[in-house]
Design an enzyme around this catalytic site. Structure first.
Site, PDB file in Angstrom:
ATOM      1  CD  GLU A 274      -2.485  -0.919   2.891  1.00  0.00           C
ATOM      2  OE1 GLU A 274      -2.718   0.436   3.117  1.00  0.00           O
ATOM      3  OE2 GLU A 274      -3.630  -1.912   2.492  1.00  0.00           O
ATOM      4  CD  GLU A 328     -11.791   1.930   0.974  1.00  0.00           C
ATOM      5  OE1 GLU A 328     -12.983   0.478   1.405  1.00  0.00           O
ATOM      6  OE2 GLU A 328     -11.232   1.798   1.002  1.00  0.00           O
ATOM      7  CE  LYS A 331      -9.706   1.976   5.232  1.00  0.00           C
ATOM      8  NZ  LYS A 331      -8.396   2.260   4.177  1.00  0.00           N
ATOM      9  CD  GLU A 337      -7.003   6.298   7.807  1.00  0.00           C
ATOM     10  OE1 GLU A 337      -7.986   4.930   6.524  1.00  0.00           O
ATOM     11  OE2 GLU A 337      -5.938   6.062   8.254  1.00  0.00           O
TER      12      GLU A 337
END
Length: 469
Positions: A274, A328, A331, A337
């Protein structure tokens, strides 16, 4: 099967020139993380269709969502699936528990879906057990990895599917200077076991590396351009290594920590599982902007495609998975984030990053709202032996492909359709191409010690058919 011959593969003059001058560039690709913690995301089939038109040929997910595994069948895109942290303990309990998980969650989808790795947990060693607010048991992690590997060995899948686990940078005692980095003292016993397992099974060490968080937490001491992968002046390590970007320094810090465990003489590849930059954050995250995210991920993709190593290991290519495909909206954590995605949930781009692929299907807009029909990986490509490659080396490649490489070489046996001409280069070309196609047509799967060549002309002849797209 051919063993020792002095003549070379018989080619027409036109095919010979095509093979000799076919470009090797352009088959480079990059991985991406496909998270699904959102209630506004496109269906997996649409995602798979879109990614087929890009340079992305490796996708990492965080579970074994059957809809995703089905969607990526017959796409030519490699998939890394995951065991959720909450399931690791169960898989560690016995080989039969691991076999049951694999049989139910992965086996029904292969080989149509090209699963190439299983990530056991995610940042497991530095994660908390949500049930009792304590750290997860590290012994469960290595045992689960060993049990899954045993399952793959028993099924003859261990060469195709590797078992590994992604770590956060928090497993290090410190990351600077890179040359003196070590794992945190409390992680040394488990890391010794994990790295030993990865070395023995030829699986990569995965690390989630985020220069963004290093900058966010220390904005007065970390240069922004250095974190954005673009500091031309560089940062000097005491041992003489010069780093023009923080990501390379983080990778080498992991390399030093692995070496400090005593694995310096063993080959353990490092994969950045990642890395990314958010386009939006909370009030104190001023660097989380679309402009910075575009800059970082553009440079990250260029870094991945450069096939370059790091200052410490310049010849070692590092696979990189961008985080992430989508913003997202469900999340947990701060705003940043939820805003690492290149795409919004509706499929529109958050910012423009070039994911085009000159050898993939053209004319497809990188927007999920557009209709995508008849998408393929692009023009077919094959891998053959270089006509003037040294025969001794070509024979070694042939032996590898038909042995440890796992290629079905019956077609080049005496009764097979590709036996004639009975020449080393001809037989090796068939075997090399089969290996290349089996592993997703990545350019590095057609290197074979410099004896392989990618071509866009079908090398099939007569009744001998070379597998292709």
């Amino acid at each position: 099967m051919a063993t020792t011959h002095q003549t070379h593969l018989l080619l027409s003059p036109l095919l010979f020139l095509v093979l000799l001058f076919s470009p090797l560039r352009g088959v480079s690709a990059i991985g991406i993380n496909y998270g699904t913690l959102g209630n506004n995301l496109p269906p997996p089939k649409r995602v798979a269709q879109l990614l087929q038109s890009t340079l992305i040929d490796k996708v990492k997910i965080y579970d074994t969502n059957p809809d995703i595994l089905q969607a990526f069948s017959n796409t030519g895109i490699d998939l890394i699936v995951a065991v959720e942290n909450s399931r690791v303990s169960n898989l560690s309990s016995s080989p039969s528990a691991a076999d049951q998980w694999f049989s139910a969650r992965v086996l029904p989808f292969i080989p149509a879906t090209s699963v190439v790795a299983i990530a056991v947990g995610n940042e497991y060693l530095t994660a908390d057990d949500e049930d009792n607010n304590s750290h997860l048991d590290p012994k469960s992690l290595i045992q689960a990895m060993q049990n899954l590997h045993a399952v793959l060995v028993a099924r003859g899948l261990d060469r195709k599917i590797k078992v590994t686990t992604p770590h956060s940078m928090a497993v290090l005692a410190s990351s600077f200077p890179p040359s003196s980095s070590t794992f945190a003292l409390n992680f040394i016993p488990i890391m010794t076991s994990i790295v030993g397992f990865l070395s023995d099974t030829a699986a990569p060490f995965m690390v989630n590396a985020y220069p963004y968080f290093a900058f966010r937490n220390n904005p007065n001491s970390v240069n922004l351009q250095y974190a954005l992968l673009g500091n031309s002046t560089g940062v000097r390590d005491p041992k003489g290594y010069v780093y023009t970007n923080m990501l390379d320094a983080q990778i080498d810090a992991v390399r030093s920590a692995i070496n400090a465990l005593g694995f310096g003489n063993k080959m353990v590849e490092i994969t950045v599982s990642e890395s990314g930059w958010p386009s939006k954050g909370d009030a104190g995250e001023s660097a989380a902007t679309p402009e910075n995210a575009k800059t970082y991920n553009t440079r990250l993709i260029e870094r991945a495609q450069s096939n370059k190593g790091t200052p410490m290991r310049p010849k070692d290519k590092v696979d990189i998975f961008v985080f992430a495909l989508f913003n997202e909206n469900k999340k947990k954590g701060g705003a940043s984030e939820r805003n690492f995605g290149i795409f919004n949930g509706d499929g529109s781009k958050v910012y423009d990053v070039d994911l085009s692929c000159e050898f993939c299907s053209g004319g497809v807009k990188l927007e999920f709202g557009e209709k995508v029909a008849g998408v393929g990986r692009g023009p077919s490509v094959w891998c053959v032996a270089k006509p003037h490659a040294e025969e001794k080396v070509v024979q070694q490649v042939l032996d590898f492909c038909c042995g440890p490489g796992g290629v079905d070489c019956r077609e080049i046996y005496e009764s097979g359709d590709c036996f004639g001409p009975d020449k080393v280069h001809a037989h090796a070309s068939y075997a090399m191409n089969a290996y290349y196609q089996m592993h997703g047509r990545n350019y590095w799967n057609c290197d074979f010690k410099g004896t392989g060549l990618v071509t866009f002309s079908d090398p099939s002849y007569g009744t001998c058919r070379y597998s292709g797209q």
